[in-house]
Design an enzyme around this catalytic site. Structure first.
Site, PDB file in Angstrom:
ATOM      1  N   ASN A 121      41.045  27.038  -4.207  1.00  0.00           N
ATOM      2  CA  ASN A 121      41.681  25.852  -3.609  1.00  0.00           C
ATOM      3  C   ASN A 121      41.767  24.682  -4.578  1.00  0.00           C
ATOM      4  OD1 ASN A 121      38.882  25.605  -3.587  1.00  0.00           O
ATOM      5  ND2 ASN A 121      38.899  24.229  -1.842  1.00  0.00           N
ATOM      6  N   ARG A 149       0.805  -1.225   0.000  1.00  0.00           N
ATOM      7  CA  ARG A 149       0.000   0.000   0.000  1.00  0.00           C
ATOM      8  C   ARG A 149       0.841   1.281   0.000  1.00  0.00           C
ATOM      9  NH1 ARG A 149      -3.474  -2.517   4.813  1.00  0.00           N
ATOM     10  NH2 ARG A 149      -1.555  -3.739   4.906  1.00  0.00           N
ATOM     11  N   TYR A 192      34.140  32.742  -0.372  1.00  0.00           N
ATOM     12  CA  TYR A 192      34.310  31.281  -0.341  1.00  0.00           C
ATOM     13  C   TYR A 192      35.656  30.983   0.302  1.00  0.00           C
ATOM     14  CZ  TYR A 192      35.544  26.577  -1.440  1.00  0.00           C
ATOM     15  OH  TYR A 192      35.963  25.281  -1.300  1.00  0.00           O
TER      16      TYR A 192
HETATM   17  C1  UD1 Z   1      -2.213  -6.285  10.897  1.00  0.00           C
HETATM   18  C2  UD1 Z   1      -3.276  -7.116  11.625  1.00  0.00           C
HETATM   19  C3  UD1 Z   1      -4.436  -6.209  12.026  1.00  0.00           C
HETATM   20  C4  UD1 Z   1      -3.923  -5.042  12.852  1.00  0.00           C
HETATM   21  C5  UD1 Z   1      -2.813  -4.297  12.143  1.00  0.00           C
HETATM   22  C6  UD1 Z   1      -2.176  -3.301  13.092  1.00  0.00           C
HETATM   23  C7  UD1 Z   1      -3.146  -9.370  10.678  1.00  0.00           C
HETATM   24  C8  UD1 Z   1      -3.773 -10.337   9.741  1.00  0.00           C
HETATM   25  N1  UD1 Z   1      -3.733  -8.163  10.752  1.00  0.00           N
HETATM   26  O1  UD1 Z   1      -2.765  -5.802   9.701  1.00  0.00           O
HETATM   27  O2  UD1 Z   1      -5.370  -6.936  12.781  1.00  0.00           O
HETATM   28  O3  UD1 Z   1      -4.991  -4.171  13.173  1.00  0.00           O
HETATM   29  O4  UD1 Z   1      -1.781  -5.216  11.745  1.00  0.00           O
HETATM   30  O5  UD1 Z   1      -1.227  -2.529  12.425  1.00  0.00           O
HETATM   31  O6  UD1 Z   1      -2.186  -9.701  11.339  1.00  0.00           O
HETATM   32  N2  UD1 Z   1       4.533  -9.378   7.950  1.00  0.00           N
HETATM   33  C9  UD1 Z   1       5.472 -10.390   7.881  1.00  0.00           C
HETATM   34  N3  UD1 Z   1       5.186 -11.491   7.138  1.00  0.00           N
HETATM   35  C10 UD1 Z   1       4.012 -11.657   6.491  1.00  0.00           C
HETATM   36  C11 UD1 Z   1       3.050 -10.632   6.566  1.00  0.00           C
HETATM   37  C12 UD1 Z   1       3.340  -9.501   7.318  1.00  0.00           C
HETATM   38  O7  UD1 Z   1       6.543 -10.296   8.465  1.00  0.00           O
HETATM   39  O8  UD1 Z   1       3.842 -12.683   5.856  1.00  0.00           O
HETATM   40  C13 UD1 Z   1       4.862  -8.189   8.731  1.00  0.00           C
HETATM   41  C14 UD1 Z   1       4.819  -6.898   7.918  1.00  0.00           C
HETATM   42  O9  UD1 Z   1       6.110  -6.599   7.394  1.00  0.00           O
HETATM   43  C15 UD1 Z   1       4.370  -5.869   8.944  1.00  0.00           C
HETATM   44  C16 UD1 Z   1       3.582  -6.673   9.960  1.00  0.00           C
HETATM   45  O10 UD1 Z   1       3.876  -8.034   9.729  1.00  0.00           O
HETATM   46  O11 UD1 Z   1       5.471  -5.270   9.595  1.00  0.00           O
HETATM   47  C17 UD1 Z   1       2.072  -6.467   9.834  1.00  0.00           C
HETATM   48  O12 UD1 Z   1       1.679  -6.749   8.492  1.00  0.00           O
HETATM   49  P1  UD1 Z   1       0.734  -5.768   7.701  1.00  0.00           P
HETATM   50  O13 UD1 Z   1       0.615  -6.243   6.318  1.00  0.00           O
HETATM   51  O14 UD1 Z   1       1.114  -4.379   7.932  1.00  0.00           O
HETATM   52  O15 UD1 Z   1      -0.646  -6.057   8.453  1.00  0.00           O
HETATM   53  P2  UD1 Z   1      -1.899  -5.088   8.559  1.00  0.00           P
HETATM   54  O16 UD1 Z   1      -2.701  -5.206   7.317  1.00  0.00           O
HETATM   55  O17 UD1 Z   1      -1.490  -3.750   8.987  1.00  0.00           O
HETATM   56 MG    MG Z   2       0.368  -2.812   9.040  1.00  0.00          MG
END
Ligand code: UD1
Ligand code: MG
Length: 481
Positions: free
Chosen positions: A389, A18, A369
């Site tokens: 310089n 996003r 300068y």
């Molecule tokens: C997630 C939560 C949501 C919460 C929100 C808060 C889930 C399904 N949803 O949504 O309930 O309100 O965070 O910010 O968990 N990541 C990994 N591996 C993956 C997927 C994600 O390491 O396979 C990491 C991402 O890099 C990120 C974090 O997990 O730092 C959260 O993932 P993100 O995609 O931001 O989840 P949200 O849609 O924000």
């Molecule tokens: Mg998130």
């Protein structure tokens, strides 16, 4: 409470679709640091058994950012959801009794809040404790479906909300404390029941509840601590909060900040009591400002070290330079790296310094300068002085002694030395050393031609009739208006 029975797990493998960026989400900056670095730093004082980062998208770059900290990395490739990220880290979590899970994109969480979360979890012997927040606009977040009192029935992701559940405004921060022995069996029951085919960690909450385990919610003391950064607008909002906290810190330490919302200050910046920061100033990197300094509007300081009682006039750019006490610089001065302005010196308007030392009480007041130069004490450098310089291949030094007077519009062609107490005549092009106490003068000798001007005017006036010259005759005479 000691936390050496807990592992910290930071989820930092996602791309961050996003944000529409080629840079991994957790590497984007807010408040002067990469998002993931903020999270690591908030966890550091907890004294956990170990800290693990799950990395995947741009894994090498993320690993590099966390490398200065004591963080172990685990690669999740491909990224099949937040629950999958935990499964990938199972071996690294090992025999820790608890695991504190944090998303790498929620950088505002504070150590004290995490401490309270862990404390509540351990005290209640819960299976999971979730950090939550109540938001005026909860859209985009998973919502907390409360069971009764402090307990939680489930987390419902945005896309799965019923019309009724849309009214819920308590959100999941994605920061949790789990009891490891209860987490793994619950996660094993989670199916990828969503359009992305991912294993959601959030679904483990519903499973735990259905299995009769205790799931608690802990509301963050400041709702902003729960905010994640999924979009550029989220990043800007989080950055605003960090900057506000930093300005508050300096103001609490006795610094005046005018129109604070216009001032940008990086996290490691310090400033002494009774210093004044005017509107639209940026203090970046490791800038250190002494007491009673004034940094006027529009100035940008990066890794600058200022003593006490320094005045930076409007619109100066100062980079990796040292300014001792009682110096006045600007307006519109530029100090490039490795400049050192000693006590009580004066750097005036439209002056550029580079890798130069300006001695105590010396003045470079206008339009100069000065590069690769050492100036002693109490010397005066006239308006428009330029040190040459660089010859297109190499840089050469200029040395100017104590109590030297350089006349305006001079060029000092390096390498060159001007001895103590010497004078350089205005508009000289100095190629050779000027000994101490001497006058160096290097310019064309002036010749005055008496009556030349009126003769010229007569020539230009057609036929000497006193009438104005015609356009044609002016053209012939080669003059222009
Ligand atoms: C997630 C939560 C949501 C919460 C929100 C808060 C889930 C399904 N949803 O949504 O309930 O309100 O965070 O910010 O968990 N990541 C990994 N591996 C993956 C997927 C994600 O390491 O396979 C990491 C991402 O890099 C990120 C974090 O997990 O730092 C959260 O993932 P993100 O995609 O931001 O989840 P949200 O849609 O924000
Ligand atoms: Mg998130």
């Amino acid at each position: 409470m000691a936390n050496n029975d807990a592992a910290i797990l930071i989820l930092a493998a996602g791309k961050g679709t996003r944000l529409k960026s080629s840079l991994a989400k957790v590497l984007h900056h807010a408040g002067g640091r990469a998002l993931v670095e903020h999270v690591v730093r908030s966890c550091e004082p907890l004294g956990a058994k170990k800290t693990i980062a799950v990395i995947g998208y741009e894994a090498e770059k993320v690993a590099e950012v966390v490398a200065p900290y004591e963080v172990e990395t685990v690669v999740q490739q491909p990224q099949k959801g937040t629950g999958h990220a935990l499964l990938v880290a199972k071996r690294a979590i090992g025999n820790a009794k608890y695991v504190v899970v944090l998303p790498g994109d929620a950088p505002l969480v504070r150590t004290e809040t995490l401490r309270a979360l862990i404390h509540k979890h351990k005290k209640a012997e819960a299976a999971a404790t979730i950090l939550t927040a109540v938001l005026a606009d909860p859209s985009g977040y998973g919502r907390i479906l409360r069971k009764s009192g402090d307990t939680v029935a489930a987390i419902i992701e945005e896309l799965q909300l019923t019309a009724e559940q849309r009214e819920l405004n308590e959100i999941n921060s994605s920061i949790y404390c789990f009891t490891v022995a209860k987490l793994w069996p619950a996660l094993a029951q989670v199916k990828p029941n969503n359009k992305h085919g991912e294993i959601y960690l959030t679904d483990a909450i519903g499973v735990l509840n259905a299995n009769g385990e205790t799931v608690l919610a802990e509301i963050a003391p400041d709702a902003r601590e729960a905010l994640g950064c999924n979009t550029r607008a989220d990043l800007a909002g989080v950055d605003r909060t960090f900057r506000e906290w930093k300005r508050d810190e300096l103001m609490n330490n006795g610094v005046t900040i005018q129109l604070p919302e216009t001032v940008l200050i990086d996290p490691e910046v310090t400033a002494g009591e009774d210093s004044v920061i005017e509107p639209c100033v940026q203090l970046l990197g490791k800038t250190k400002i002494g007491a009673r300094c004034t940094i006027k509007t529009g100035s940008v300081l990066l890794d600058a070290m200022l003593g006490d009682d320094v005045t930076i006039e409007p619109h100066c750019v100062i980079t990796k330079s040292r300014i001792e006490s009682e110096v006045i610089a600007g307006p519109f001065a530029r100090l490039r790296p490795e400049s050192h302005v000693k006590k009580g010196a004066r750097i005036g308007n439209f002056v550029e310094l580079k890798k130069s030392v300006i001695g105590e009480g010396s003045k470079v007041p206008h339009l100069s300068y000065i590069g690769d130069t050492k100036i002693g004490t109490k010397s005066n450098i006239g308006a428009g002085t330029i040190t040459c310089n660089y010859d297109g291949f190499a840089k050469y030094p200029t040395t100017i002694g104590n109590r030297v007077f350089i006349g305006s519009d001079s060029v000092l062609i390096a390498p060159v030395k001007i001895g103590d107490g010497a004078y350089v005549a205005a508009s000289s092009a100095i190629t050779d050393n000027v000994p101490a106490d001497a006058l160096g003068i290097a310019r064309g000798k002036q010749v005055n031609k008496p009556g030349w001007a009126s003769k010229k005017r007569r020539e230009l006036t057609a036929g000497g009739s006193g009438k104005k010259s015609s356009k044609k005759s002016r053209k012939k005479a080669g003059t222009r208006r």
